[in-house]
Design a protein around this motif. Sequence first.
Motif, PDB file in Angstrom:
ATOM      1  N   ALA A  77       0.832  -1.207   0.000  1.00 60.44           N
ATOM      2  CA  ALA A  77       0.000   0.000   0.000  1.00 60.44           C
ATOM      3  C   ALA A  77       0.862   1.250   0.000  1.00 60.44           C
ATOM      4  N   ALA A  78       1.939   1.215   0.795  1.00 65.54           N
ATOM      5  CA  ALA A  78       2.812   2.378   0.916  1.00 65.54           C
ATOM      6  C   ALA A  78       3.498   2.733  -0.397  1.00 65.54           C
ATOM      7  N   MET A  79       3.652   1.760  -1.284  1.00 68.20           N
ATOM      8  CA  MET A  79       4.285   1.995  -2.583  1.00 68.20           C
ATOM      9  C   MET A  79       3.275   2.186  -3.703  1.00 68.20           C
ATOM     10  N   GLY A  80       1.985   2.080  -3.390  1.00 69.65           N
ATOM     11  CA  GLY A  80       0.960   2.182  -4.430  1.00 69.65           C
ATOM     12  C   GLY A  80       0.951   0.991  -5.352  1.00 69.65           C
ATOM     13  N   ALA A  81       1.327  -0.182  -4.832  1.00 68.43           N
ATOM     14  CA  ALA A  81       1.430  -1.391  -5.660  1.00 68.43           C
ATOM     15  C   ALA A  81       0.163  -2.230  -5.563  1.00 68.43           C
ATOM     16  N   ARG A 145       7.092   6.784  -3.230  1.00 73.40           N
ATOM     17  CA  ARG A 145       8.386   6.662  -2.566  1.00 73.40           C
ATOM     18  C   ARG A 145       8.484   7.677  -1.438  1.00 73.40           C
ATOM     19  N   ARG A 146       9.594   7.624  -0.708  1.00 78.68           N
ATOM     20  CA  ARG A 146       9.777   8.507   0.444  1.00 78.68           C
ATOM     21  C   ARG A 146      10.503   9.801   0.097  1.00 78.68           C
ATOM     22  N   ASP A 147      11.017   9.914  -1.110  1.00 78.02           N
ATOM     23  CA  ASP A 147      11.964  10.990  -1.409  1.00 78.02           C
ATOM     24  C   ASP A 147      11.395  12.111  -2.269  1.00 78.02           C
ATOM     25  N   GLY A 148      10.060  12.255  -2.319  1.00 77.66           N
ATOM     26  CA  GLY A 148       9.495  13.263  -3.212  1.00 77.66           C
ATOM     27  C   GLY A 148       8.824  14.439  -2.541  1.00 77.66           C
ATOM     28  N   ALA A 149       8.814  14.502  -1.200  1.00 78.76           N
ATOM     29  CA  ALA A 149       8.132  15.594  -0.504  1.00 78.76           C
ATOM     30  C   ALA A 149       8.785  16.928  -0.841  1.00 78.76           C
ATOM     31  N   ARG A 150       7.948  17.959  -1.008  1.00 76.53           N
ATOM     32  CA  ARG A 150       8.442  19.276  -1.382  1.00 76.53           C
ATOM     33  C   ARG A 150       7.844  20.345  -0.471  1.00 76.53           C
ATOM     34  N   PRO A 151       8.594  21.408  -0.175  1.00 84.70           N
ATOM     35  CA  PRO A 151       8.045  22.500   0.627  1.00 84.70           C
ATOM     36  C   PRO A 151       6.733  22.999   0.039  1.00 84.70           C
ATOM     37  N   GLY A 152       5.760  23.216   0.904  1.00 88.41           N
ATOM     38  CA  GLY A 152       4.431  23.632   0.470  1.00 88.41           C
ATOM     39  C   GLY A 152       3.427  22.500   0.458  1.00 88.41           C
ATOM     40  N   ASP A 153       3.904  21.235   0.433  1.00 84.95           N
ATOM     41  CA  ASP A 153       3.000  20.092   0.495  1.00 84.95           C
ATOM     42  C   ASP A 153       2.353  20.003   1.879  1.00 84.95           C
ATOM     43  N   LEU A 154       1.190  19.366   1.912  1.00 89.97           N
ATOM     44  CA  LEU A 154       0.538  19.038   3.173  1.00 89.97           C
ATOM     45  C   LEU A 154       1.043  17.689   3.660  1.00 89.97           C
ATOM     46  N   LEU A 155       1.047  17.494   4.971  1.00 94.13           N
ATOM     47  CA  LEU A 155       1.351  16.191   5.569  1.00 94.13           C
ATOM     48  C   LEU A 155       0.034  15.589   6.042  1.00 94.13           C
ATOM     49  N   CYS A 156      -0.274  14.378   5.560  1.00 93.25           N
ATOM     50  CA  CYS A 156      -1.570  13.767   5.818  1.00 93.25           C
ATOM     51  C   CYS A 156      -1.421  12.335   6.323  1.00 93.25           C
ATOM     52  N   VAL A 157      -2.469  11.837   6.971  1.00 93.10           N
ATOM     53  CA  VAL A 157      -2.548  10.428   7.330  1.00 93.10           C
ATOM     54  C   VAL A 157      -3.904   9.888   6.878  1.00 93.10           C
ATOM     55  N   GLY A 158      -3.942   8.558   6.682  1.00 94.99           N
ATOM     56  CA  GLY A 158      -5.130   7.931   6.121  1.00 94.99           C
ATOM     57  C   GLY A 158      -6.154   7.465   7.122  1.00 94.99           C
ATOM     58  N   ARG A 203      -1.399   7.254  -6.326  1.00 93.95           N
ATOM     59  CA  ARG A 203      -0.482   7.310  -7.468  1.00 93.95           C
ATOM     60  C   ARG A 203      -0.682   8.612  -8.251  1.00 93.95           C
ATOM     61  N   GLY A 204       0.410   9.267  -8.543  1.00 96.18           N
ATOM     62  CA  GLY A 204       0.338  10.490  -9.334  1.00 96.18           C
ATOM     63  C   GLY A 204      -0.168  11.689  -8.561  1.00 96.18           C
ATOM     64  N   LYS A 205      -0.465  11.510  -7.269  1.00 94.71           N
ATOM     65  CA  LYS A 205      -0.948  12.618  -6.432  1.00 94.71           C
ATOM     66  C   LYS A 205       0.003  12.865  -5.263  1.00 94.71           C
ATOM     67  N   ALA A 206       0.204  11.865  -4.422  1.00 93.51           N
ATOM     68  CA  ALA A 206       1.099  12.036  -3.273  1.00 93.51           C
ATOM     69  C   ALA A 206       2.536  12.211  -3.749  1.00 93.51           C
ATOM     70  N   SER A 207       3.254  13.102  -3.093  1.00 92.81           N
ATOM     71  CA  SER A 207       4.653  13.326  -3.470  1.00 92.81           C
ATOM     72  C   SER A 207       5.594  12.382  -2.726  1.00 92.81           C
ATOM     73  N   ALA A 208       5.169  11.870  -1.571  1.00 88.69           N
ATOM     74  CA  ALA A 208       5.939  10.890  -0.803  1.00 88.69           C
ATOM     75  C   ALA A 208       4.965  10.138   0.094  1.00 88.69           C
ATOM     76  N   ALA A 209       5.318   8.909   0.448  1.00 90.61           N
ATOM     77  CA  ALA A 209       4.406   8.109   1.273  1.00 90.61           C
ATOM     78  C   ALA A 209       5.159   6.976   1.947  1.00 90.61           C
ATOM     79  N   LEU A 210       4.586   6.511   3.059  1.00 93.70           N
ATOM     80  CA  LEU A 210       4.995   5.270   3.725  1.00 93.70           C
ATOM     81  C   LEU A 210       3.858   4.835   4.637  1.00 93.70           C
ATOM     82  N   THR A 269       2.753  12.963   1.936  1.00 98.21           N
ATOM     83  CA  THR A 269       2.767  14.393   1.630  1.00 98.21           C
ATOM     84  C   THR A 269       2.010  14.594   0.321  1.00 98.21           C
ATOM     85  N   LEU A 270       1.330  15.734   0.239  1.00 99.72           N
ATOM     86  CA  LEU A 270       0.359  15.911  -0.839  1.00 99.72           C
ATOM     87  C   LEU A 270       0.265  17.374  -1.242  1.00 99.72           C
TER      88      LEU A 270
END
Length: 321
Positions: A77-81, A145-158, A203-210, A269-270
Motif C-alpha cells: 500500500a505504501a508503494m501504491g502497488a 516513494r519517500r523521497d518526493g516531498a516538497r516544501p508547500g506540500d501538506l502532511l496527511c494520514v489515512g 499514485r500520481g498525487k502524493a509526493s511521498a508516502a509510507l 505528503t500531498l
Amino acid sequence: MGEFELIRRYFSAAACAQKTAGVAYGIGDDCALLEIPPGEQLAISTDTLVVGVHFPDGCDPFLLGQRALATTASDLAAMGARPIGFTLALTLPEADPAWLEAFARGLDHKARSCGLALIGGDTTRGPLCLTLTVMGRVPQGLALRRDGARPGDLLCVGGPLGDAAGALQLITGRRQAAAAIAEPLLARYWAPRPQLALGLELRGKASAALDVSDGLLADCGHIARASGVALYIEQERLPLSEALSALLHREEALACALSGGDDYVLAFTLPEAFLAELQAQWPIQVIGRVEVGEGVHLLDGSGREIEARRQGYQHFGGSSD
C-alpha cells in the motif's frame, strides 16, 4: 507429520493458494512464476515476526495469521502497488495440527481480503518465527516513494493513529476496558487493514508516502531525510479514535499516536490541489506541512515547538531518535 504433508494439508489446498491473475505457476515447484505486464515494475517487501518480540507467546494462531500478512501487505500500500502474491517461511517448534489449522485459516482470510495469492515458502523446526515476502506490481514511474516531498506540500494520514498501541495496554494486562472500547482497539492490532486501495488512489498525487509501522514521528523522519525537507506535525490535529480516547487520558492517547506504531495507515505528503478530491472518498486528515529545512518538528496548539519524549520503535535500540 512431515514437512511436505504439512504444506499440502494446511497451505497448498487453501483458497489463497489457487491460481490467480498474475501468477503463472504457484506452489509445487522450485520457484513460482509471475506474470508482470509490460511497462510495470515488481514491488517486493519482506517482514519477519518473532515470538516474544512482535507477538506474545501463546496468542491466538488465527489472529496471528491475519496480523502477520496484513503488516507485510501494508508495504505494498505504501508503494501504491497492486498485490499479486506472497511467500511464507514458517519456523515451528512442533507441528501442532490445531495450531496450524487455525493459523492457516487466519492467513487465508487476510490473503483473500488483500488480493494476495500464496505462491510458495518453506517450513522448518525451531522457535516460532514467521517470514513473509509480498509482491505487487506498479506502473513504471508511479511507485510511491519517500523521497518526493516538497516544501508547500501538506502532511496527511489515512486514518486514526495510536489504536494498536492502545490495544497493547489491554493485551499486556496493563489496562482493562469494556467490550465496546476494547474490541475496536484489539481489532486494529490483530487484524490491521492495509490501505491498499488508498495507495492506488495516491499514485500520481502524493509526493511521498509510507505506512506507519514504527510510530508517526519515527516514520515521518524517514520522509524528511529521504526528501531533504522538514516536516511540521500539529499535535492537536492528530486523529484519535473514540475507543482510544475512552481508554486513555488525552496525553497518553497522543503519545500512542505519535510513537506507538503498528497503525498501518498511510502517512503521505500531498500538494493541496489534490486534497478535496481525496477527502471526498477517504478519511484523510491533514496533520501538518512540509517546509524547507530538516527533521520532524512537533507543534502544540499555539504553534510552538515541543519535544516528544519518545520517537518510535527501533530494533537494537528500543526507540529511535
